[in-house]
Scaffold this motif. Structure first.
Motif, PDB file in Angstrom:
ATOM      1  N   LYS A 167      11.742 -62.449 -73.010  1.00 43.95           N
ATOM      2  CA  LYS A 167      13.299 -63.005 -72.692  1.00 43.95           C
ATOM      3  C   LYS A 167      13.106 -63.969 -71.307  1.00 43.95           C
ATOM      4  CE  LYS A 167      17.517 -61.158 -70.386  1.00 43.95           C
ATOM      5  NZ  LYS A 167      18.719 -60.269 -70.506  1.00 43.95           N
TER       6      LYS A 167
ATOM      7  N   HIS B  49      29.471 -63.858 -72.871  1.00 49.08           N
ATOM      8  CA  HIS B  49      28.308 -64.574 -73.246  1.00 49.08           C
ATOM      9  C   HIS B  49      28.370 -64.637 -74.893  1.00 49.08           C
ATOM     10  CE1 HIS B  49      25.611 -64.057 -69.506  1.00 49.08           C
ATOM     11  NE2 HIS B  49      26.198 -65.576 -69.657  1.00 49.08           N
TER      12      HIS B  49
ATOM     13  N   ARG C 199       7.845 -66.727 -65.329  1.00 47.78           N
ATOM     14  CA  ARG C 199       8.634 -67.584 -64.984  1.00 47.78           C
ATOM     15  C   ARG C 199       8.781 -67.628 -63.299  1.00 47.78           C
ATOM     16  NH1 ARG C 199      14.914 -67.949 -66.125  1.00 47.78           N
ATOM     17  NH2 ARG C 199      14.198 -66.488 -67.723  1.00 47.78           N
TER      18      ARG C 199
ATOM     19  N   GLU D 210      24.772 -45.160 -62.415  1.00 53.46           N
ATOM     20  CA  GLU D 210      25.488 -45.790 -61.697  1.00 53.46           C
ATOM     21  C   GLU D 210      27.012 -45.342 -61.534  1.00 53.46           C
ATOM     22  OE1 GLU D 210      24.824 -49.837 -62.439  1.00 53.46           O
ATOM     23  OE2 GLU D 210      23.635 -49.450 -64.116  1.00 53.46           O
TER      24      GLU D 210
ATOM     25  N   ASP E 275      27.123 -55.820 -61.313  1.00 53.02           N
ATOM     26  CA  ASP E 275      26.021 -56.146 -62.265  1.00 53.02           C
ATOM     27  C   ASP E 275      24.740 -55.848 -61.492  1.00 53.02           C
ATOM     28  OD1 ASP E 275      25.634 -58.080 -64.864  1.00 53.02           O
ATOM     29  OD2 ASP E 275      23.989 -58.396 -63.361  1.00 53.02           O
TER      30      ASP E 275
ATOM     31  N   LYS F  36      22.225 -57.707 -61.274  1.00 55.79           N
ATOM     32  CA  LYS F  36      21.844 -58.913 -60.237  1.00 55.79           C
ATOM     33  C   LYS F  36      22.484 -59.227 -59.102  1.00 55.79           C
ATOM     34  CE  LYS F  36      22.240 -62.231 -64.118  1.00 55.79           C
ATOM     35  NZ  LYS F  36      22.834 -61.585 -65.071  1.00 55.79           N
TER      36      LYS F  36
ATOM     37  N   SER G  79      22.851 -60.342 -74.644  1.00 57.48           N
ATOM     38  CA  SER G  79      21.545 -59.795 -74.842  1.00 57.48           C
ATOM     39  C   SER G  79      22.033 -58.307 -75.321  1.00 57.48           C
ATOM     40  CB  SER G  79      20.749 -59.720 -73.479  1.00 57.48           C
ATOM     41  OG  SER G  79      20.234 -61.012 -73.054  1.00 57.48           O
ATOM     42  N   TYR G  80      23.184 -57.896 -74.872  1.00 53.07           N
ATOM     43  CA  TYR G  80      23.485 -56.533 -75.035  1.00 53.07           C
ATOM     44  C   TYR G  80      24.642 -56.640 -75.999  1.00 53.07           C
ATOM     45  CZ  TYR G  80      20.007 -55.856 -71.453  1.00 53.07           C
ATOM     46  OH  TYR G  80      18.969 -56.196 -70.716  1.00 53.07           O
TER      47      TYR G  80
ATOM     48  N   ARG H 132      26.607 -71.018 -73.079  1.00 52.14           N
ATOM     49  CA  ARG H 132      26.595 -69.454 -73.266  1.00 52.14           C
ATOM     50  C   ARG H 132      27.850 -69.051 -72.797  1.00 52.14           C
ATOM     51  NH1 ARG H 132      22.518 -65.495 -71.306  1.00 52.14           N
ATOM     52  NH2 ARG H 132      22.802 -63.960 -72.804  1.00 52.14           N
TER      53      ARG H 132
ATOM     54  N   HIS I 286      31.447 -56.858 -73.313  1.00 53.82           N
ATOM     55  CA  HIS I 286      31.318 -56.858 -71.861  1.00 53.82           C
ATOM     56  C   HIS I 286      31.814 -58.118 -71.192  1.00 53.82           C
ATOM     57  CE1 HIS I 286      26.983 -57.717 -72.902  1.00 53.82           C
ATOM     58  NE2 HIS I 286      27.187 -58.647 -71.735  1.00 53.82           N
TER      59      HIS I 286
HETATM   60  N1  GTA Z   1      25.068 -52.375 -63.550  1.00 53.73           N
HETATM   61  O1  GTA Z   1      21.579 -51.266 -66.064  1.00 53.73           O
HETATM   62  C1  GTA Z   1      22.206 -52.057 -65.847  1.00 53.73           C
HETATM   63  C2  GTA Z   1      22.197 -53.461 -66.343  1.00 53.73           C
HETATM   64  N2  GTA Z   1      21.226 -54.067 -67.205  1.00 53.73           N
HETATM   65  C3  GTA Z   1      20.230 -53.456 -68.150  1.00 53.73           C
HETATM   66  C4  GTA Z   1      21.817 -55.406 -67.488  1.00 53.73           C
HETATM   67  N3  GTA Z   1      22.828 -55.576 -66.851  1.00 53.73           N
HETATM   68  C5  GTA Z   1      23.253 -54.265 -66.122  1.00 53.73           C
HETATM   69  N4  GTA Z   1      24.125 -54.057 -65.102  1.00 53.73           N
HETATM   70  C6  GTA Z   1      24.060 -52.866 -64.689  1.00 53.73           C
HETATM   71  N5  GTA Z   1      23.073 -51.986 -65.021  1.00 53.73           N
HETATM   72  O2  GTA Z   1      24.509 -59.749 -66.612  1.00 53.73           O
HETATM   73  C7  GTA Z   1      23.395 -56.627 -66.774  1.00 53.73           C
HETATM   74  C8  GTA Z   1      22.866 -57.951 -66.704  1.00 53.73           C
HETATM   75  C9  GTA Z   1      23.734 -59.145 -67.290  1.00 53.73           C
HETATM   76  C10 GTA Z   1      24.988 -58.137 -68.100  1.00 53.73           C
HETATM   77  C11 GTA Z   1      24.433 -58.342 -69.753  1.00 53.73           C
HETATM   78  O3  GTA Z   1      24.333 -56.679 -67.853  1.00 53.73           O
HETATM   79  O4  GTA Z   1      22.286 -58.369 -65.354  1.00 53.73           O
HETATM   80  P1  GTA Z   1      24.331 -60.287 -71.383  1.00 53.73           P
HETATM   81  O5  GTA Z   1      24.286 -59.382 -72.555  1.00 53.73           O
HETATM   82  O6  GTA Z   1      25.236 -61.432 -71.653  1.00 53.73           O
HETATM   83  O7  GTA Z   1      23.041 -60.551 -71.226  1.00 53.73           O
HETATM   84  O8  GTA Z   1      24.819 -59.560 -70.121  1.00 53.73           O
HETATM   85  P2  GTA Z   1      22.287 -61.727 -70.322  1.00 53.73           P
HETATM   86  O9  GTA Z   1      23.250 -62.532 -69.671  1.00 53.73           O
HETATM   87  O10 GTA Z   1      21.418 -62.506 -71.083  1.00 53.73           O
HETATM   88  O11 GTA Z   1      21.166 -60.898 -69.511  1.00 53.73           O
HETATM   89  P3  GTA Z   1      20.545 -60.850 -68.256  1.00 53.73           P
HETATM   90  O12 GTA Z   1      19.728 -59.905 -68.155  1.00 53.73           O
HETATM   91  O13 GTA Z   1      21.662 -61.511 -67.179  1.00 53.73           O
HETATM   92  O14 GTA Z   1      19.990 -62.533 -68.463  1.00 53.73           O
HETATM   93  C12 GTA Z   1      20.218 -63.940 -68.428  1.00 53.73           C
HETATM   94  C13 GTA Z   1      19.161 -64.478 -67.428  1.00 53.73           C
HETATM   95  O15 GTA Z   1      19.466 -64.259 -66.196  1.00 53.73           O
HETATM   96  C14 GTA Z   1      17.823 -64.042 -67.667  1.00 53.73           C
HETATM   97  O16 GTA Z   1      17.354 -65.315 -68.559  1.00 53.73           O
HETATM   98  C15 GTA Z   1      17.270 -64.748 -66.370  1.00 53.73           C
HETATM   99  O17 GTA Z   1      17.149 -66.043 -66.088  1.00 53.73           O
HETATM  100  C16 GTA Z   1      18.117 -64.277 -65.265  1.00 53.73           C
HETATM  101  N6  GTA Z   1      18.272 -62.920 -64.687  1.00 53.73           N
HETATM  102  C17 GTA Z   1      18.252 -61.736 -65.323  1.00 53.73           C
HETATM  103  N7  GTA Z   1      17.992 -60.788 -64.493  1.00 53.73           N
HETATM  104  C18 GTA Z   1      17.897 -61.252 -63.106  1.00 53.73           C
HETATM  105  C19 GTA Z   1      17.515 -60.644 -61.922  1.00 53.73           C
HETATM  106  N8  GTA Z   1      17.514 -59.095 -61.541  1.00 53.73           N
HETATM  107  N9  GTA Z   1      17.605 -61.562 -60.998  1.00 53.73           N
HETATM  108  C20 GTA Z   1      17.662 -62.893 -61.060  1.00 53.73           C
HETATM  109  N10 GTA Z   1      17.916 -63.606 -62.357  1.00 53.73           N
HETATM  110  C21 GTA Z   1      18.012 -62.725 -63.416  1.00 53.73           C
END
Ligand code: GTA
Length: 311
Positions: A116, A242, A30, A159, A179, A181, A246-247, A268, A251
């Protein structure tokens, strides 16, 4: 310091192999010109964990107020693209330290990780109480993402130095941490998550009056901690859960208003203050209500809904 238990590396300076050794691009999953982000599927021949498939996210970072003037001082190299009357467009090539690209590496990446981040059609699902019990819950129990990274944070195996605030109570406590991100360089895209200590609360669907003290602690203490550390008042924060996450370990997301964080859309994000009020007015609210969310075309959960329901 590095530990092998749970794939933890607590020190960024640890002497580990380069995570992108032998990188080979397989596919662009993407790409967004607006967000200046690209999601890649690659193969790495011998990463730190001898992995193969990797998801790599490259993201141009926001400008920082305190360094932006250094970009333009001392006659930096500019390549003229266009000049017309008072209008000039140039290409500026800043020094590497002013030109960082945030790079997220997920390795080894599962098929689910790769899907994903793939650009896909999305469909709205209205999940009833029965749908949750018959479709979603069995799905979550059989194949959700590993939450080892969550346990690593709670157990201070990863962390630990990034923790902003902790309420250590095992039932009503949580850890507040930046986070994944957020690169923490500027508050314009501030993003933290509060992860509860209590295990077994999968999502919004599990919440009852028993969890009100925990939810209120996250809301109030989270806001206070962010005010203290980042000088951002609670009335500038979007605080939400959310559904579906995803997890599946409870949280809460804290993002700053004005930052269009991924996953903050209405299909969401559920505001924590609304969640608290809903449970107060009806203790069975999240057990019984139909909840609406979107699923991507390739998601196994969508396939289950299509098999078992007329959607
Ligand atoms: N501190 O190891 C981690 C970690 N992991 C594995 C996930 N998270 C972490 N934080 C720390 N250490 O906000 C964070 C994620 C997320 C939260 C889980 O935990 O960044 P969620 O269970 O509701 O899952 O939240 P979610 O929101 O689907 O996950 P995620 O990864 O944020 O994906 C949502 C969308 O965000 C993706 O489809 C993509 O479009 C976008 N996205 C994801 N990662 C990135 C990125 N690194 N940069 C830019 N966009 C991103």
């Amino acid at each position: 310091m590095r530990r092998d238990n749970g794939n933890v590396s607590t020190n960024a300076e640890a002497n580990v192999q380069h995570p992108l050794t032998g990188f080979e691009l397989k596919a662009v999953l993407r790409e967004s010109a607006r967000d200046k982000t690209i999601f890649l599927h690659g193969k790495v021949s011998s990463g730190s964990e001898n992995c193969n498939d990797a998801v790599i996210i490259l993201e141009k970072t926001p400008f920082q107020m305190d360094t932006v003037s250094s970009l333009l001082k001392n006659d930096p190299e500019l390549k003229l693209q266009l000049k017309n009357d008072i209008y000039g467009v140039y290409h500026l090539s800043p020094s590497p330290e002013l030109n960082e690209i945030k790079t997220t590496v997920i390795c080894p990446a599962s098929e689910k990780h790769i899907k994903k981040y793939l650009q896909q059609e999305v469909y709205v699902i209205h999940e009833t109480e029965d749908d949750y019990k018959a479709i979603t819950l069995p799905y979550i129990e059989s194949q959700s993402f590993s939450i080892q990274w969550v346990y690593n944070i709670l157990e201070k195996k990863a962390e630990a130095e990034r923790i902003v605030y902790e309420n250590p109570d095992p039932t009503n406590g949580f850890v507040l941490i930046p986070d994944f991100k957020w690169n923490q360089k500027q508050v314009e895209d501030l993003y933290l998550i509060a992860i509860c200590h209590q295990r077994g609360i999968r999502s919004l669907r599990d919440l009852t009056v028993d969890h009100l003290p925990l939810l209120k602690n996250i809301l109030e203490e989270g806001k206070e901690a962010i005010l203290k550390r980042y000088s951002i008042h609670g009335n500038k924060l979007r605080i939400y859960l959310h559904y579906q996450p995803s997890y599946y370990h409870l949280h809460v997301h804290f993002t700053v208003l004005g930052h269009d964080a991924p996953g903050s859309s209405v299909e969401r994000a559920h505001l924590l203050c609304d969640v608290i009020q809903n449970i107060e007015s009806n203790p069975q609210y999240y057990k019984t209500r139909t909840l609406t969310f979107a699923l991507r075309e390739d998601e196994a959960l969508l396939k289950k809904f299509k098999e078992l329901r007329d959607i």
